[in-house]
Design a protein around this motif. Structure first.
Motif, PDB file in Angstrom:
ATOM      1  N   ASP A  44     -17.927  38.012 -39.994  1.00 40.90           N
ATOM      2  CA  ASP A  44     -17.340  39.315 -39.665  1.00 40.90           C
ATOM      3  C   ASP A  44     -15.813  39.238 -39.641  1.00 40.90           C
ATOM      4  O   ASP A  44     -15.124  40.164 -40.077  1.00 40.90           O
ATOM      5  N   GLU A  45     -15.281  38.139 -39.120  1.00 42.38           N
ATOM      6  CA  GLU A  45     -13.825  38.005 -39.043  1.00 42.38           C
ATOM      7  C   GLU A  45     -13.215  37.916 -40.434  1.00 42.38           C
ATOM      8  O   GLU A  45     -12.176  38.541 -40.717  1.00 42.38           O
ATOM      9  N   TYR A  50     -10.433  40.414 -45.002  1.00 43.64           N
ATOM     10  CA  TYR A  50     -10.472  40.821 -46.401  1.00 43.64           C
ATOM     11  C   TYR A  50     -10.177  42.317 -46.551  1.00 43.64           C
ATOM     12  O   TYR A  50      -9.389  42.735 -47.403  1.00 43.64           O
ATOM     13  N   TYR A  51     -10.828  43.142 -45.728  1.00 44.04           N
ATOM     14  CA  TYR A  51     -10.624  44.586 -45.823  1.00 44.04           C
ATOM     15  C   TYR A  51      -9.172  44.965 -45.525  1.00 44.04           C
ATOM     16  O   TYR A  51      -8.607  45.867 -46.150  1.00 44.04           O
ATOM     17  N   PRO A  95      -6.388  32.508 -38.730  1.00 35.31           N
ATOM     18  CA  PRO A  95      -7.654  32.333 -37.995  1.00 35.31           C
ATOM     19  C   PRO A  95      -8.228  33.648 -37.477  1.00 35.31           C
ATOM     20  O   PRO A  95      -9.438  33.773 -37.300  1.00 35.31           O
ATOM     21  N   LYS A  96      -7.359  34.639 -37.243  1.00 35.92           N
ATOM     22  CA  LYS A  96      -7.792  35.953 -36.773  1.00 35.92           C
ATOM     23  C   LYS A  96      -7.197  37.038 -37.668  1.00 35.92           C
ATOM     24  O   LYS A  96      -6.167  36.840 -38.311  1.00 35.92           O
ATOM     25  N   ALA A  97      -7.850  38.180 -37.673  1.00 34.80           N
ATOM     26  CA  ALA A  97      -7.369  39.295 -38.488  1.00 34.80           C
ATOM     27  C   ALA A  97      -5.964  39.721 -38.076  1.00 34.80           C
ATOM     28  O   ALA A  97      -5.140  40.098 -38.909  1.00 34.80           O
ATOM     29  N   GLU A  98      -5.690  39.654 -36.774  1.00 34.48           N
ATOM     30  CA  GLU A  98      -4.362  40.030 -36.294  1.00 34.48           C
ATOM     31  C   GLU A  98      -3.282  39.111 -36.848  1.00 34.48           C
ATOM     32  O   GLU A  98      -2.144  39.544 -37.085  1.00 34.48           O
ATOM     33  N   THR A  99      -3.624  37.838 -37.043  1.00 35.31           N
ATOM     34  CA  THR A  99      -2.663  36.892 -37.615  1.00 35.31           C
ATOM     35  C   THR A  99      -2.288  37.296 -39.028  1.00 35.31           C
ATOM     36  O   THR A  99      -1.115  37.270 -39.408  1.00 35.31           O
TER      37      THR A  99
END
Length: 509
Positions: A44-45, A50-51, A95-99
């Motif tokens: 999911d992450e 990607y989106y 590692p995270k979408a926020e990054t």
């Protein structure tokens, strides 16, 4: 939300990304949910990363991209981002979408400041922004504290504002009350203790000292409630007979919910404007000093109410999109300009806005739109500086059973606005006509508030007063807000839900 990968260009891009990321991914991005037992599925992450990359920098819709034979990125400054150097599936770098999002928005640089333009884009995983701005629903204790200094530079913790439908509001907490203890702890200078008790606790005990010197201890709970953004309103009659309408507006919640029903915000605004019309006010003061913005639709509604009749049919503001969206704007049904419609509710001599560093985006849009058509004056401090806005883009994927699930809402900068004269580059904020400190010991509407006194003095003498005397006050009247001392809970920005809804059907074909 489905994404088609039928067009060859995008298949090549995706294949390259998957090869770089390795074959250990858990989900692919076909237009149909993948087989839960497949080993080629992104987490999911990774899907979320990607989106974000795809919507912001490549296209918001693959079929539309194939139709136009061109990319259709949503991000206003996409062409300042080195797209080919970013692999959104690199878990070591992102590692995270926020990054990933923070990396993308670090590239567009404002040449005037040498700093990134984008201090605005963010990811809302809980969907709380949409709940607040479209439904007026939030969940917290319902009041905002702030640190303030008195005349001797002693530190105080003071209530900045309260929402009446919240736990704090229902128990009568008021702006200007001083917090002297939290859960029995009188060390109010402990910032972490304050933040944890107010923002991260389900219930806390607060001892308040009222302006009359009496104290009360209340247990305040975090709860879900409907926000009432009009915190106060009244009509003043000045010594020269002028009638002045004043109201405090604290959040641009949409005037219609997602089902197109009028919200409490619309009802409250209509009641205020009707009161002002019935009182035949000569001037209006709109207090936006803590308003972080919200729905563009509500900004337009207020501007139409306040604008003179002569503005009807004229340009309210213009949109600036990126070059790709601009090129295909007509086919995508994206408007280039918004016009005034039902104006003339008032014929005002002056329109005043009380502002601060916490006056953001939709608040600034409201002010900037009116400046070409009437006398608009600002009192307070320079505003935040955010002439850009979001469409607000929900991101979904599918779980292992094939059920659609919400991952987050993406708020990346999608457009800038400019008024009828072409002005809209206020990235450093709108500068006030009269600078004034914010003395938070005064409740809303108190005529001793220096910001109100400045306006009243102008309306009775034609000049702004010299403010030095206010700092000599004692007690609650001397409590001057320390900007940035505590985070202000609430949305900061402006969202154009109408344009987002216009684009999304393309995505859902």
């Amino acid at each position: 939300m489905k994404i088609s990968f039928s067009n060859r260009l995008f298949s090549i891009i995706l294949t390259g990304l998957l090869l770089i990321a390795g074959l250990g991914c858990k989900k692919n991005h076909n237009s149909q949910p993948s087989n839960p037992s497949s080993s080629n599925r992104l987490s999911d992450e990774d899907s979320l990363k990607y989106y974000i990359y795809h919507y912001m920098l490549v296209t918001f819709d693959d079929e539309a991209m194939a139709y136009f034979h061109d990319s259709l990125p949503l991000y206003l400054w996409y062409n300042q981002v080195p797209i080919s150097s970013i692999n959104p599936l690199d878990d070591n770098l992102y590692p995270k979408a926020e990054t990933l999002l923070n990396k993308i928005i670090s590239y567009p640089i404002n040449p005037e400041t040498g700093k990134p333009y984008d201090r605005y884009s963010f990811l809302d995983r809980a969907g709380s922004v949409s709940d607040l701005l479209q439904g007026g629903v939030t969940g917290d204790m319902g009041f905002q504290p702030v640190y303030a200094y008195d005349a001797n530079n002693n530190l105080h913790l003071v209530v900045l504002y309260v929402y009446k439908n919240s736990s704090a509001g229902q128990q009568g907490v008021q702006r200007g009350w001083e917090i002297t203890a939290i859960n029995g702890n009188s060390n109010i200078s402990d910032r972490n203790m304050v933040i944890n008790a107010i923002y991260y606790s389900s219930s806390s005990s607060f001892t308040f000292k009222k302006p009359d010197g009496t104290s009360v201890t209340l247990t305040i709970q975090a709860m879900q409630y409907v926000v009432n953004p009009v915190l106060f309103d009244t009509v003043y009659t000045l010594s020269n007979g002028k009638k002045v309408g004043y109201f405090v507006f604290n959040q641009f919640i949409d005037i219609f919910d997602s089902a197109n029903n009028p919200t409490e915000t619309k009802n409250e605004l209509d009641a205020v404007f009707q009161k002002f019309q019935d009182s035949a006010v000569n001037d209006i003061i709109v207090d936006l000093r803590y308003n972080g913005g919200g729905s563009v639709n509500t900004a337009e509604y207020i501007d139409n109410k306040l604008a003179p009749a002569s503005a009807a049919g004229k340009v309210m503001y213009s949109y600036v999109y990126n070059d790709k969206l601009t090129k295909y704007a007509s086919q995508l049904q994206l408007p280039s300009q918004i016009f005034f419609t039902s104006t003339g509710s008032f014929q005002l001599d002056h329109l005043f806005f009380i502002v601060s560093r916490n006056t953001v985006s939709a608040s600034e849009l409201t002010i900037n739109n009116l400046r070409p058509y009437m006398d608009v004056q600002l009192v307070g401090d320079t505003t935040y500086g955010k002439p850009v806005g979001f469409f607000g883009w929900p991101i979904y994927d599918y779980d292992s059973t094939g059920k659609q699930q919400h991952l987050a809402d993406l708020y990346s900068v999608n457009f800038q606005t400019k008024n009828a004269t072409g002005y809209g580059d206020y990235f450093n904020g709108l500068v006030p006509s009269k600078f004034e400190y914010d003395y938070v010991g005064y409740n809303w509407g108190d005529t001793r508030d220096p910001n109100l006194q400045d306006v009243f003095n102008f309306l009775t003498t034609g000049n702004y007063r010299i403010s030095a005397g206010a700092r000599l006050a004692t007690g609650a009247a001397s409590l001057r807000m320390i900007p940035g001392s505590l985070p202000l809970k609430g949305f900061q920005g402006m969202v154009d839900f109408k344009q987002a809804q216009q684009l999304r059907p393309i995505l859902m074909r």
